[in-house]
Write an enzyme that holds these catalytic residues in place. Structure first.
Site, short mmCIF file in Angstrom:
data_model
loop_
_atom_site.label_atom_id
_atom_site.label_comp_id
_atom_site.label_asym_id
_atom_site.label_seq_id
_atom_site.Cartn_x
_atom_site.Cartn_y
_atom_site.Cartn_z
N ASP A 25 0.85 -1.20 0.00
CA ASP A 25 0.00 0.00 0.00
C ASP A 25 0.88 1.25 0.00
O ASP A 25 1.66 1.46 0.93
CB ASP A 25 -0.89 -0.05 1.26
CG ASP A 25 -1.67 1.23 1.45
OD1 ASP A 25 -1.86 1.97 0.47
OD2 ASP A 25 -2.10 1.48 2.60
N ASN A 27 -0.40 4.53 -0.41
CA ASN A 27 -1.06 5.79 -0.02
C ASN A 27 -1.75 5.74 1.34
O ASN A 27 -2.58 6.58 1.66
CB ASN A 27 -2.04 6.24 -1.11
CG ASN A 27 -3.20 5.25 -1.27
OD1 ASN A 27 -3.16 4.17 -0.69
ND2 ASN A 27 -4.20 5.62 -2.03
N ASP A 29 -4.05 3.83 2.78
CA ASP A 29 -5.47 3.57 3.03
C ASP A 29 -5.72 2.13 3.46
O ASP A 29 -6.86 1.67 3.54
CB ASP A 29 -6.33 3.93 1.80
CG ASP A 29 -5.98 3.08 0.58
OD1 ASP A 29 -5.06 2.25 0.67
OD2 ASP A 29 -6.64 3.24 -0.45
N ASP A 33 -1.85 -1.12 -3.78
CA ASP A 33 -2.17 -0.36 -4.99
C ASP A 33 -1.02 -0.43 -6.02
O ASP A 33 0.03 -1.01 -5.75
CB ASP A 33 -2.49 1.10 -4.62
CG ASP A 33 -1.44 1.69 -3.70
OD1 ASP A 33 -0.23 1.49 -3.96
OD2 ASP A 33 -1.81 2.33 -2.69
N ASP A 102 -5.22 -9.88 -15.66
CA ASP A 102 -6.27 -10.89 -15.52
C ASP A 102 -7.41 -10.51 -16.45
O ASP A 102 -7.77 -9.34 -16.53
CB ASP A 102 -6.78 -10.89 -14.07
CG ASP A 102 -6.99 -12.28 -13.53
OD1 ASP A 102 -7.77 -13.03 -14.16
OD2 ASP A 102 -6.41 -12.62 -12.49
N ASP A 203 -9.46 -15.89 -16.65
CA ASP A 203 -10.25 -16.42 -15.55
C ASP A 203 -11.29 -17.45 -16.05
O ASP A 203 -12.01 -17.17 -17.01
CB ASP A 203 -10.98 -15.25 -14.88
CG ASP A 203 -11.62 -15.61 -13.58
OD1 ASP A 203 -10.89 -15.94 -12.63
OD2 ASP A 203 -12.87 -15.55 -13.49
N GLU A 245 -7.27 -20.34 -16.97
CA GLU A 245 -7.65 -21.07 -15.76
C GLU A 245 -8.73 -22.08 -16.17
O GLU A 245 -9.81 -21.69 -16.59
CB GLU A 245 -8.19 -20.11 -14.70
CG GLU A 245 -8.40 -20.81 -13.37
CD GLU A 245 -9.37 -20.08 -12.44
OE1 GLU A 245 -9.30 -20.30 -11.24
OE2 GLU A 245 -10.22 -19.32 -12.94
N HIS A 318 -4.22 -16.95 -5.25
CA HIS A 318 -5.11 -16.19 -4.36
C HIS A 318 -6.37 -16.97 -3.98
O HIS A 318 -7.15 -16.48 -3.17
CB HIS A 318 -5.50 -14.88 -5.05
CG HIS A 318 -6.30 -15.12 -6.29
ND1 HIS A 318 -5.77 -15.73 -7.41
CD2 HIS A 318 -7.61 -14.91 -6.57
CE1 HIS A 318 -6.71 -15.85 -8.32
NE2 HIS A 318 -7.83 -15.36 -7.85
N ASP A 319 -6.58 -18.13 -4.58
CA ASP A 319 -7.76 -18.94 -4.24
C ASP A 319 -7.39 -20.14 -3.37
O ASP A 319 -8.27 -20.93 -3.00
CB ASP A 319 -8.41 -19.50 -5.52
CG ASP A 319 -9.00 -18.41 -6.39
OD1 ASP A 319 -9.41 -17.37 -5.86
OD2 ASP A 319 -9.05 -18.62 -7.62
C1 NOJ Z 1 -11.42 -17.73 -10.42
C2 NOJ Z 1 -10.72 -16.65 -9.66
O1 NOJ Z 1 -9.38 -17.02 -9.48
C3 NOJ Z 1 -11.48 -16.46 -8.36
O2 NOJ Z 1 -10.80 -15.66 -7.45
C4 NOJ Z 1 -12.84 -15.92 -8.69
O3 NOJ Z 1 -13.62 -15.89 -7.52
C5 NOJ Z 1 -13.56 -16.77 -9.73
N1 NOJ Z 1 -12.71 -17.23 -10.78
C6 NOJ Z 1 -14.67 -15.99 -10.36
O4 NOJ Z 1 -14.14 -15.00 -11.19
#
Ligand code: NOJ
Length: 547
Positions: A25, A27, A29, A33, A102, A203, A245, A318-319
Site C-alpha cells: 500500500d 497511499n 489507506d 495499490d 487478468d 479467468d 484457468e 489467491h484462491d
Molecule cells: C477464479 C478466480 O481465481 C477467483 O478468485 C474468482 O472468484 C472466480 N474465478 C470468479 O471470477
C-alpha cells in the site's frame, strides 16, 4: 492469417502473481495499490522475476475482490489510475519484467453498464449479452449449483426471468453464444495489449463454452472461441503470453488448449489441488493427502504434455491456502518444508508461478470468527453450512482454516515494523501475527533463507537446458514419503529427491561411475552419499545433475 507471436520467448521465465489488494500500500489507506507495486519492482527484479501476473485491477464493486468487473477500460481508484497502470507497464519493462493482466470475461459485475441495461427489460439491446430463461415449473430452469451459492440462477422480478451466474448473483455470466461478446472482449484485450502488456491470465476461461440448460460447465465451443480470440488479439503481437484457468481440464484438454499454438500458451490444471479433498465433493470436504496419488497427478501432466503442450507449475494462488501450511509443516520445519515444496516443483517442465509471499514461506492464518472473513466464498460457505447438522461450527472452521481463500490474502509481510511494512494504516484484512518472524526483510538478511532458495531456482531455470527440455520419469511411485524424479536431456540427468515426511527417511539410488553436481540442498548437504543410500532429514530436498 499472419502470426507474429513467438511461442518460445517466455519458456525459461518464472511468473510472480500479485494480488494487488494485499501486496503493498503506497497511499496509506490500508489497501495495496499500483504505486505500491511499482515501488517493489526492484525487489522482484532481484528475485529474478520476468513476468508478473496481476490479479484484476479494473473498476469493480469488489464483491469478489475484483473478479466482478464494472469497467474493463479503467483502473479502480482503490488501486490508482490508468496513468499509474501505464507507469507500471513502462517501469516494469525497464527491468525486463512483462505484465500479464487478468481477463475476467466469463461474467461481469451486475454493476457493469451492460447488465444494468440488460435488466431494463426483454427488449433492451443488451439483453442478449447475458443468459436469461423463463421459470420452469415455477422455479429455476435447472438445479445446477453455482460455485458460491446453492443455485446458478437468480430471479429478476422486472422481467420475470432468471439470469445465470456460475459464481455469485452479482456476477452474471456473459452470453458467449452472442457474437457481440467476442467482439467486445477482443476490443478490451487489444486496448491493453496496445498499452504494452504482455498478455492475459484468463479467468475460468473454459466456462465460456458452457451449456447452461444442460448444466454443462464446458463444451468444445470453448476451443472455437479461444481460437477466434487468439486470432484477433494475441497472435498479432510478438511477445505475448496467455494462460487459461481451466479447473476441469484433463491432460487431453490441456493439449488442445496449449499444443497447437492457436488458443493459449498454457493452462492451469487443478488436479493436484484436489488431492486433499474427498473425491467428487467440494474443496471443503477435507481428506489427508496420499503422496503417491499426488505424485501420479504430476507424472500424468508432465508426461502427458511432454512435446505436446506446455505445463504451468503452481502450488498456490489467491484462491488456495498457503502451500507450506497445506503440504509442508508451518511450525518447526517451515523453512525446510517451504524449500522442499519449491524444489520439488521448480525442476519440472513448464512455467512456474510464485504467489506473493510464497517466496518467504508465508503461512495460513488461523481464523477465529466470521468477522475476520473478507472473502465471499468463505462467507457464503460459512452461512450455508454453519447450521447443517452434518457440519457444525468446528468442522466448518476447520475447513475454513485449511482451505479458505483469505489464507492467501493476508498482507504481504515486508518487515517486522508497523503493519508489517505493508501499509501505514490498518490493513483491510487481518495481518498474520507471525510477521514479526516471517518477513521479507529477515529473509533478505539471511543468505540461507527461503527467499534466496527461490532466487537460486529461478536462476537455474534460465541456465539449464534440462529443466526446459528434459523428459520426466517418476521414481519409486508407491513410496509414501519420498517424491523423487529424474529429468533427462541429451547426456544430462537431473535428479530431484524430496522427503515429504517429518521423519528421517532412507532412499537408495544407484549412480555409480557418474559425475555428480549438487544444485540445491535445504540442509547444506555438500555431497552425495558414495554408497547411494541417502539419509533424508525431515522435509529434506535436493537436486543434482549426473553426467
Ligand atoms: C477464479 C478466480 O481465481 C477467483 O478468485 C474468482 O472468484 C472466480 N474465478 C470468479 O471470477
Amino acid at each position: 492469417m499472419t502470426i507474429h507471436k513467438n511461442f518460445e520467448w517466455f519458456k525459461h521465465k518464472t511468473v510472480y502473481q500479485i494480488w494487488p489488494r494485499s501486496f503493498c500500500d503506497s497511499n496509506g489507506d490500508g489497501i495495496g495499490d499500483l504505486q505500491g507495486i511499482i515501488s517493489k519492482l526492484p525487489y522482484l527484479e532481484q528475485l529474478g522475476i520476468e513476468v508478473i501476473w496481476l490479479s484484476p485491477v479494473y473498476k469493480s464493486p469488489m464483491d469478489d475482490m475484483g473478479y466482478d468487473i464494472a469497467d474493463y477500460f479503467n483502473i479502480d481508484p482503490l488501486f490508482g489510475s490508468n496513468a499509474d497502470m501505464d507507469e507500471l507497464i513502462i517501469a516494469a519493462k525497464a527491468r525486463n519484467i512483462s505484465i500479464v493482466m487478468d481477463l475476467v470475461v466469463n461474467h461481469t459485475s451486475d454493476k457493469h453498464p451492460w447488465f444494468i441495461e440488460a435488466k431494463k427489460g426483454r427488449d433492451n439491446p443488451y439483453r442478449d449479452y447475458y443468459i436469461w430463461h423463463d421459470p420452469v415449473n415455477g422455479g429455476a430452469p435447472t438445479t445446477q449449483r453455482s460455485f458460491f451459492l446453492p443455485s446458478a440462477w437468480s430471479f429478476d422480478s422486472t422481467s420475470d426471468q432468471y439470469y445465470y451466474h456460475a459464481f455469485s448473483n452479482r456476477q452474471p455470466d456473459l452470453n458467449w453464444v452472442n457474437p457481440q461478446i467476442l467482439e467486445e472482449v477482443c476490443k478490451i484485450m487489444n486496448f491493453w495489449l496496445a498499452k504494452g502488456i504482455a498478455g492475459f491470465r484468463m479467468d475460468v476461461i473454459e466456462l465460456i463454452g458452457k451449456i447452461p440448460l444442460e448444466s454443462k460447465f464446458t463444451s468444445p465451443r470453448a476451443h472455437e472461441l479461444l481460437k477466434l480470440i487468439f486470432k484477433h488479439t494475441l497472435a498479432n503481437y510478438e511477445q505475448t503470453i496467455s494462460v487459461g484457468e481451466t479447473g476441469g481440464a484433463t491432460v487431453e484438454d490441456a493439449i488442445l488448449y496449449s499444443g497447437n499454438h492457436d488458443e493459449l500458451d498454457m493452462v492451469f490444471g487443478f488436479e493436484h489441488m484436489a488431492q486433499d479433498e474427498e473425491l467428487g465433493k467440494s474443496k471443503w470436504h477435507l481428506k489427508l493427502l496420499n503422496l503417491p496419488d499426488f505424485k501420479r497427478v504430476f507424472k500424468k501432466w508432465q508426461n502427458g504434455l511432454y512435446q505436446k503442450g506446455w505445463n504451468s507449475l503452481f502450488l498456490g494462488n489467491h484462491d488456495q491456502p498457503r502451500p507450506v501450511s497445506r503440504w509442508g509443516c508451518d511450525g518447526k520445519y517451515r523453512i525446510q518444508s517451504a524449500k522442499m515444496l519449491a524444489n520439488t516443483l521448480h525442476f519440472m517442465q513448464g512455467t512456474p508461478y510464485i504467489y506473493q509471499g510464497e517466496e518467504i514461506g508465508m503461512t495460513n492464518y488461523q481464523f477465529g470468527s466470521v468477522d475476520e472473513f473478507r472473502d465471499i466464498e468463505m462467507i457464503n460457505f460459512y452461512q450455508e453450512y454453519i447450521n447443517d447438522a452434518a457440519w457444525g461450527k468446528d468442522r466448518v472452521m476447520q475447513s475454513i482454516n485449511a482451505k479458505g481463500r483469505d489464507n492467501a490474502r493476508t498482507p504481504v509481510q515486508w518487515t517486522d515494523g508497523n503493519y508489517a511494512g505493508f501499509s501505514t494504516a490498518k490493513p483491510w484484512i487481518v495481518l498474520n501475527p507471525n510477521y514479526k518472524q516471517i518477513n521479507v526483510a529477515n529473509d533478505l538478511n539471511n543468505p540461507d533463507s527461503i527467499w534466496y532458495f527461490y532466487q537460486h531456482l529461478i536462476k537455474l531455470r534460465k541456465e539449464l537446458a534440462v529443466i526446459l527440455h528434459g523428459d520426466f520419469k517418476l521414481l519409486d511411485e508407491d513410496n509414501l514419503h519420498i517424491f523423487a524424479y529424474v529429468r533427462s536431456y541429451q547426456e544430462q540427468q537431473l535428479y530431484v529427491i524430496s522427503n515429504f515426511s517429518i521423519q528421517t527417511e532412507y532412499y537408495t539410488l544407484g549412480f555409480k561411475g557418474k559425475r555428480a553436481c549438487l544444485l540445491t540442498s535445504n540442509y547444506q548437504r555438500e555431497s552425495l552419499p558414495i554408497n547411494g543410500v541417502f539419509e533424508l532429514q525431515p522435509f529434506e530436498t535436493m537436486a543434482f545433475l549426473l553426467d
